[in-house]
Design an enzyme around this catalytic site. Structure first.
Site, PDB file in Angstrom:
ATOM      1  N   ASP A 305       1.777 -11.007   2.873  1.00  0.00           N
ATOM      2  CA  ASP A 305       2.176 -10.319   1.648  1.00  0.00           C
ATOM      3  C   ASP A 305       3.646  -9.903   1.801  1.00  0.00           C
ATOM      4  O   ASP A 305       4.252 -10.051   2.863  1.00  0.00           O
ATOM      5  CB  ASP A 305       1.267  -9.103   1.395  1.00  0.00           C
ATOM      6  CG  ASP A 305       1.183  -8.750  -0.082  1.00  0.00           C
ATOM      7  OD1 ASP A 305       2.131  -9.060  -0.848  1.00  0.00           O
ATOM      8  OD2 ASP A 305       0.172  -8.150  -0.492  1.00  0.00           O
ATOM      9  N   GLU A 511      -0.313  -1.424  -8.006  1.00  0.00           N
ATOM     10  CA  GLU A 511      -0.453  -1.120  -6.584  1.00  0.00           C
ATOM     11  C   GLU A 511      -0.523   0.385  -6.331  1.00  0.00           C
ATOM     12  O   GLU A 511      -1.208   1.121  -7.039  1.00  0.00           O
ATOM     13  CB  GLU A 511       0.654  -1.834  -5.793  1.00  0.00           C
ATOM     14  CG  GLU A 511       0.570  -3.350  -5.973  1.00  0.00           C
ATOM     15  CD  GLU A 511       1.481  -4.142  -5.070  1.00  0.00           C
ATOM     16  OE1 GLU A 511       1.690  -3.750  -3.911  1.00  0.00           O
ATOM     17  OE2 GLU A 511       1.993  -5.188  -5.519  1.00  0.00           O
TER      18      GLU A 511
END
Length: 625
Positions: A305, A511
């Site tokens: 990521d 997020e």
């Protein structure tokens, strides 16, 4: 004299052709394995490490691609070549980077990646489909596959061949800020929704080996199953936190989606920021190499990521060379750096030369990256053209998104028990009230990961239809539609409205910014509900990325609809409210009474929901009024 010169030139040409080396890896007739082996045999360490490096477009250039042999470029959330950039602007940017990659000695093309997580969501005028939490409520894998097909075309319209989607997290706690990226709390529903992968990549051939990536052609894109593994099970739903669960629980809840993704030929798998029982996933050799690569036989490439290696340590980047060692050893093949690429390249180079990272690990990584690039035809057609430009935001895709909105709506209340249902609403009414902060805000109904990483407010971010506009499009031409964002109860009572539609919810987030311990809707949402529903007949439509606190207010409402984050096509909401189509959606998540109950998922001993998993009232279409 002229004849002699021509003859001499012909001999020279014949000699140079005879001496031009046949490059097996450039021959599409050769088997995939032979092409990979041939190319790898020609590559230097520098060229191999370049392939493992993915950098952000803001630090990329043709010169950087050439100098460092960069294997991949990405757009982070909201990272675009220009504000409201056209598809042609995107294509030109991607091709500029590609030309840099192709000017290297071996001419290995780069692969450009982007987060197209609910349609091509970074791009102006693209179709924004409902977020995954809404798609899970459709229970319709065939619809999800069609969305994959449409998304692939829109991504290719901008010259991009790779998307970081789908997210196959199993969100077990709605306090998690990424819960809307999850199809369901139930791993079976998530497994069904991996049907989006053959939509994005193409249907895997019947004789294909399990685990081998497959991309059908230039109208398809490489997909990415993420975030491996357990990202939706973190403690209290805190993003990037620790998932505490035994091996059986990990396999039965968080892993099943990956089985299906791999069977469907998914090209890449992205590693989660989260930890499993205290071990950072980016450093977990047993789960990445041991289980994903060796047990599940995944043959595509594993990608980190964004700054995922940096976050192995706390604070991030505290001991970067150690993080590089752990991450590469664990089995990560491509590293989303995304900015400090020279530091990454230098660290890997040093560690290979000093036998800290074995050459076999580098070769495994590069083999996997090249396998995907060869498989998708990048070597044959590295330069994008404008042949798919017309697909971006096409009417056909908008109609598909509108269908998805209709099927994602979940009807939670429809009149008091024993009384006539409130929905569908009559189109012919003298005067109706539309209220709420989310009634006329395209950015709010699209949510996070839309144009910007955190999403936006307002109606000028991209093209689409707000729910207010959709209502005006749907009711009888003689019906007066009054919009007041937050009227007081006196105003509501004194204006002789036939009924009210109240549209409230959460502001956009993505997020960690979406992590919430209270799960309340944005102010003045509850006040708007109280003022209106205490005065006249009201239908409340909730725009949210997850179940939110509703229990104290449900008694005052005549009807309640969960619309999730529907995207650009708000007309789908009006289609169902007014009976053009019936309600069919079913909760893919448990709707709690109070946050004190969380985490609470179907099957738990303390299960006592406001609305249970799978709940959803239905209505019949009614067009004759």
């Amino acid at each position: 004299m002229v004849r002699f010169a021509v003859f001499g030139l012909a001999i020279l040409l014949a000699f140079s052709v005879a001496n031009a080396e046949y490059l097996k890896y450039k021959d599409p007739k050769q088997p995939l394995g032979a092409r990979i082996k041939d190319l790898m045999g020609r590559m230097t360490l520098e060229e191999k490490i370049g392939q493992m490096t993915q950098i952000e477009r803001s630090v990329a250039s043709a010169d950087v691609m050439k100098k460092y042999f960069i294997g991949s470029v990405l757009s982070g959330g909201g990272s675009v070549p220009a504000e409201k950039a056209s598809p042609e602007t995107w294509i030109n940017m991607v091709n500029e980077f590609q030309k840099g990659a192709l000017s290297t000695r071996l001419e290995i093309p780069m692969i450009y990646g982007i987060d197209a997580v609910h349609g091509h969501n970074n791009v102006y005028k693209a179709t924004a489909f409902p977020h995954n939490v809404g798609l899970g409520a459709t229970r319709d894998p065939k619809l999800i596959k069609r969305i994959g097909v449409a998304t692939a075309l829109e991504v290719r319209a901008t010259g991009i061949p790779y998307t970081f989607a789908p997210c196959i997290a199993v969100c077990r706690d709605p306090r998690w800020g990424r819960c809307y990226e999850s199809y369901s709390e139930d791993p079976k529903v998530v497994q069904e929704m991996t049907a989006i992968i053959p939509g994005l990549q193409g249907e895997i051939p019947a004789n294909s080996r399990k685990g081998v990536p497959y991309i059908a052609g230039t109208n398809k894109v490489a997909a990415c199953a993420k975030h491996y593994v357990g990202d939706g099970g973190t403690n209290k739903g805190i993003n990037e936190n620790n998932t505490v669960i035994d091996w059986h629980g990990l396999l039965s809840i968080h892993m099943p989606g990956y089985y299906n993704a791999i069977i469907n030929g998914v090209s890449t798998v992205m590693i989660s920021y989260s930890s499993w029982n205290g071990v950072k996933m980016h450093a977990n050799y047993g789960l990445i190499t041991g289980f994903l690569k060796n047990t599940l036989k995944f043959r595509g490439f594993v990608i980190s990521d964004w700054q995922g290696l940096d976050r192995i340590t706390s604070p991030p980047h505290a001991n970067y060379s150690y993080s590089v060692q752990l991450g590469i050893h664990a089995g990560i093949d491509m590293v989303m750096v995304p900015y400090n690429y020279t530091e990454f390249i230098d660290d890997v180079t040093y560690q290979v030369k000093n036998n800290i990272i074995p050459m076999s690990r580098i070769d495994d990584a590069v083999k996997r990256i090249l396998r995907v690039k060869f498989q998708m035809g990048l070597f044959e057609k590295p330069i994008a053209d404008t042949s798919f430009v017309h697909e971006l935001g096409s009417q056909e895709h908008r109609e598909l998104a509108r269908e998805a909105v209709r099927k994602s709506l979940v009807l939670l209340k429809n009149g008091a028990p024993g009384e006539n249902p409130v929905l569908p609403l009559p189109k012919k009414a003298p005067k109706i009230l539309v209220a709420g902060s989310h009634a006329d805000n395209l950015g709010y109904q699209c949510g996070g990961w839309t144009i910007q990483w955190q999403g936006l407010s307002g109606n000028n971010l991209t093209e689409g239809t707000t729910i207010l506009t959709a209502i005006k499009n749907t009711v009888d031409p003689k019906t007066e539609v009054v919009y007041q964002e937050n009227p007081d109860s006196d105003y509501v009572r004194s204006n002789k409205f036939s009924y009210a539609i109240v549209i409230v919810g959460e502001h956009p987030y993505a997020e960690t910014f979406g992590d919430s311990m209270n799960l309340t809707i944005s102010d003045p949402g509850y006040e708007t509900i109280t003022n209106i529903c205490g005065a006249i007949k009201c239908v409340v439509v909730v725009i949210s990325g997850r179940p939110v606190v509703m229990e104290p207010y449900v008694a005052h409402m005549d009807a309640l609809v969960a619309a999730w984050l529907p995207g650009t096509e708000g007309q789908g909401v009006a289609d169902v409210l007014f009976g053009e189509y019936g309600f069919t959606g079913k909760l893919s998540r448990t709707w709690f009474k109070t946050v004190d109950q969380l985490p609470m998922n179907v099957g738990d001993p303390h299960y006592d929901p406001l609305f249970p998993f799978g709940f959803g009232l239905t209505t019949d279409p009614t067009k004759n009024y």
